[in-house]
Design a protein around this motif. Structure first.
Motif, PDB file in Angstrom:
ATOM      1  N   LYS A  65       0.848  -1.198   0.000  1.00 17.08           N
ATOM      2  CA  LYS A  65       0.000   0.000   0.000  1.00 17.08           C
ATOM      3  C   LYS A  65       0.880   1.242   0.000  1.00 17.08           C
ATOM      4  CE  LYS A  65      -3.668  -2.108   2.813  1.00 17.08           C
ATOM      5  NZ  LYS A  65      -2.970  -3.350   3.202  1.00 17.08           N
ATOM      6  N   ALA A  66       0.313   2.331  -0.539  1.00 15.62           N
ATOM      7  CA  ALA A  66       0.996   3.624  -0.529  1.00 15.62           C
ATOM      8  C   ALA A  66      -0.035   4.735  -0.658  1.00 15.62           C
ATOM      9  CB  ALA A  66       2.019   3.703  -1.655  1.00 15.62           C
ATOM     10  N   TYR A  67       0.292   5.882  -0.158  1.00 15.26           N
ATOM     11  CA  TYR A  67      -0.557   7.060  -0.267  1.00 15.26           C
ATOM     12  C   TYR A  67       0.041   7.986  -1.312  1.00 15.26           C
ATOM     13  CZ  TYR A  67      -2.854  11.477   0.878  1.00 15.26           C
ATOM     14  OH  TYR A  67      -3.551  12.649   0.804  1.00 15.26           O
ATOM     15  N   ASP A  69       0.734  11.419  -2.811  1.00 12.48           N
ATOM     16  CA  ASP A  69       0.762  12.804  -2.368  1.00 12.48           C
ATOM     17  C   ASP A  69       0.268  13.718  -3.487  1.00 12.48           C
ATOM     18  OD1 ASP A  69       1.091  14.881  -0.679  1.00 12.48           O
ATOM     19  OD2 ASP A  69       3.253  14.671  -0.415  1.00 12.48           O
ATOM     20  N   ILE A  75       3.883   7.501  -0.908  1.00 13.47           N
ATOM     21  CA  ILE A  75       4.345   7.350   0.465  1.00 13.47           C
ATOM     22  C   ILE A  75       3.932   5.959   0.930  1.00 13.47           C
ATOM     23  CG2 ILE A  75       4.216   8.250   2.814  1.00 13.47           C
ATOM     24  CD1 ILE A  75       3.375  10.934   1.624  1.00 13.47           C
ATOM     25  N   ILE A  77       2.911   2.758   3.049  1.00 12.28           N
ATOM     26  CA  ILE A  77       2.299   2.515   4.354  1.00 12.28           C
ATOM     27  C   ILE A  77       2.262   1.009   4.546  1.00 12.28           C
ATOM     28  CG2 ILE A  77       0.241   2.785   5.786  1.00 12.28           C
ATOM     29  CD1 ILE A  77       1.620   5.408   5.242  1.00 12.28           C
ATOM     30  N   THR A  78       2.907   0.526   5.583  1.00 11.80           N
ATOM     31  CA  THR A  78       2.988  -0.914   5.833  1.00 11.80           C
ATOM     32  C   THR A  78       1.911  -1.356   6.819  1.00 11.80           C
ATOM     33  OG1 THR A  78       4.519  -0.677   7.677  1.00 11.80           O
ATOM     34  CG2 THR A  78       5.470  -0.796   5.457  1.00 11.80           C
ATOM     35  N   ASP A  79       1.708  -2.673   6.899  1.00  9.91           N
ATOM     36  CA  ASP A  79       0.750  -3.223   7.855  1.00  9.91           C
ATOM     37  C   ASP A  79       1.181  -2.922   9.283  1.00  9.91           C
ATOM     38  OD1 ASP A  79      -0.782  -4.202   5.793  1.00  9.91           O
ATOM     39  OD2 ASP A  79       0.110  -6.202   5.841  1.00  9.91           O
ATOM     40  N   ASP A  81       2.660  -0.181  10.224  1.00 10.79           N
ATOM     41  CA  ASP A  81       2.236   1.202  10.505  1.00 10.79           C
ATOM     42  C   ASP A  81       0.769   1.248  10.917  1.00 10.79           C
ATOM     43  OD1 ASP A  81       4.771   2.116   9.796  1.00 10.79           O
ATOM     44  OD2 ASP A  81       4.214   2.378   7.683  1.00 10.79           O
ATOM     45  N   LEU A  82      -0.043   0.473  10.254  1.00 11.64           N
ATOM     46  CA  LEU A  82      -1.476   0.483  10.544  1.00 11.64           C
ATOM     47  C   LEU A  82      -1.785  -0.180  11.878  1.00 11.64           C
ATOM     48  CD1 LEU A  82      -2.869  -0.454   7.002  1.00 11.64           C
ATOM     49  CD2 LEU A  82      -2.750   1.819   8.051  1.00 11.64           C
ATOM     50  N   LEU A  85      -1.913   2.143  15.002  1.00 13.86           N
ATOM     51  CA  LEU A  85      -2.885   3.243  15.090  1.00 13.86           C
ATOM     52  C   LEU A  85      -3.742   3.073  16.336  1.00 13.86           C
ATOM     53  CD1 LEU A  85      -4.073   3.595  11.375  1.00 13.86           C
ATOM     54  CD2 LEU A  85      -2.543   5.104  12.635  1.00 13.86           C
TER      55      LEU A  85
END
Length: 376
Positions: A65-67, A69, A75, A77-79, A81-82, A85
């Motif tokens: 996954k990535a966001y 910009d 950018i 985003i790894t599991d 990182d999630l 949260l």
């Protein structure tokens, strides 16, 4: 218990009470799905995941996954990182409030789920929450996490089960700006009355009687082609025309709706008269012969009445004159009053010869003229 695969397992947090539940879909789609094919040979068209930088197809385990910009940069985003949260509702449907159901805007409502009790220990607290919702006539507002994000939900009772509707967050619902007509429009009371009549005619309907006619016709086409037959002809929907006269369109809609509900042409016309509320004419007793028999029956009744008078008085001349049409009879006060008294109760208007009565008073059976003594 529904024999449907659960899509989420967790618990309902009701204060200090925890209710283990399983989340299952409450709805299903019956839409006909299609596949893309190559029209020349019927081969399936499939999508392959290709890396733009290496120009090669990649496997699923190589995809993350990535966001994106604003400048187009990615950018990652790894599991992991999630997983860090701060979502306390990762495996919990946390009830935060109880409100009247009318407080919920239907625009917020989304997917529907059933909450099934998970195991025997969940039966008692599940039943407790269900009965509490019933008695309070309220719904529960809750937060929960599903598919990587925190969501809002509404819990309500459906039969003997608890259902949950996914809700949009309030800031996800757009305001209805620039949607309504910006020009001043005046609606007349007559138009509103016809609109009310149309709504009353359509009335209520059992939603179970509604079905997807498009899907049924599509399935017939598929079945015919699969059997090597020609597709059946389908009825084309009538193209909507321009509404030139709103009142006429409403009247036609009311009439069509009533006929479609089994009223028929006669009932439709009668009910349309009630919608228009036309003033009724008052009918007098002198109009009764005209309404029941027309001009012909009126003339016949007048002739019979005049003949009876002539027989009683013994004057043949009066009989001939009394058979004349009523339009040629001079309507003088004394003769008209006398003829009205004679013919009252026979249902025919008074028709007499005023001229004959005036010249020959002795021939009038209803009015006697006193005799005068001649001087010797």
């Amino acid at each position: 218990m529904l024999h449907v695969r659960s899509i989420w397992n967790g618990a309902i947090s009701f204060g200090l009470v925890s209710i283990p539940i399983k989340l299952v879909n409450a709805t299903e789609s019956h839409a006909v799905s299609f596949r893309q094919i190559h029209t020349e040979d019927g081969g399936r068209i499939r999508y392959r995941k290709v890396c733009e930088l290496e120009d090669r197809e990649v496997a699923q385990d190589e995809i993350g996954k990535a966001y994106e910009d604003a400048d187009g940069s990615m950018i990652p985003i790894t599991d992991e990182d999630l997983s860090h949260l701060p979502i306390p509702t990762a495996r919990t449907i946390e009830i935060v409030a109880f409100v009247p159901e009318e407080r919920i805007d239907p625009l917020q409502m989304g997917s529907a789920y059933y909450l099934a009790a998970s195991g025997a220990p969940a039966a008692k607290p599940y039943t407790l929450l269900r009965e509490a919702l019933k008695r309070s006539n309220r719904v529960a507002i809750a937060k929960f996490a599903l598919r990587g994000r925190e969501r809002l939900g509404m819990l309500r009772v459906v039969g003997d089960a608890i259902a949950m509707h996914g809700l949009l967050w309030p800031d996800e619902v757009r305001a209805p700006e620039n949607v309504a007509p910006d020009t001043g429009v005046t609606v007349r009371d007559q138009e509103l009355d016809l609109a009310d009549a149309l709504m009353d005619t359509l009335g209520e309907i059992d939603l179970d009687d509604l079905h997807d006619e498009y899907r049924e016709a599509l399935e017939e086409v598929i079945a015919a082609k699969a059997a090597g037959e020609a597709p059946p002809e389908t009825r084309e929907a009538a193209a909507p025309g321009k509404v030139l006269d709103l009142m006429a369109a409403l009247e036609s809609s009311v009439r069509a709706a009533r006929e479609s509900r089994g009223g028929g042409e006669g009932a439709g016309a009668a009910e349309e008269a009630e919608v228009r509320t036309l003033p009724q004419r008052r009918t007098s007793s002198r109009q009764t012969p005209k309404e029941t028999g027309g001009k012909k029956s009126t003339s016949t009744a007048a002739k019979k009445t005049a003949a009876t008078k002539a027989t009683a008085s013994g004057a043949g001349k009066a009989t001939a004159k009394s058979a004349r049409p009523a339009k040629k009879t001079a309507a003088k006060g004394a003769a008209k009053e006398t003829a009205g008294k004679e013919t009252a109760g026979k249902g025919a208007p008074a028709r007499s010869t005023a001229r004959s009565s005036a010249k020959n008073p002795a021939k009038n059976p209803a009015k006697k003229t006193p005799s005068r003594k001649r001087s010797a």
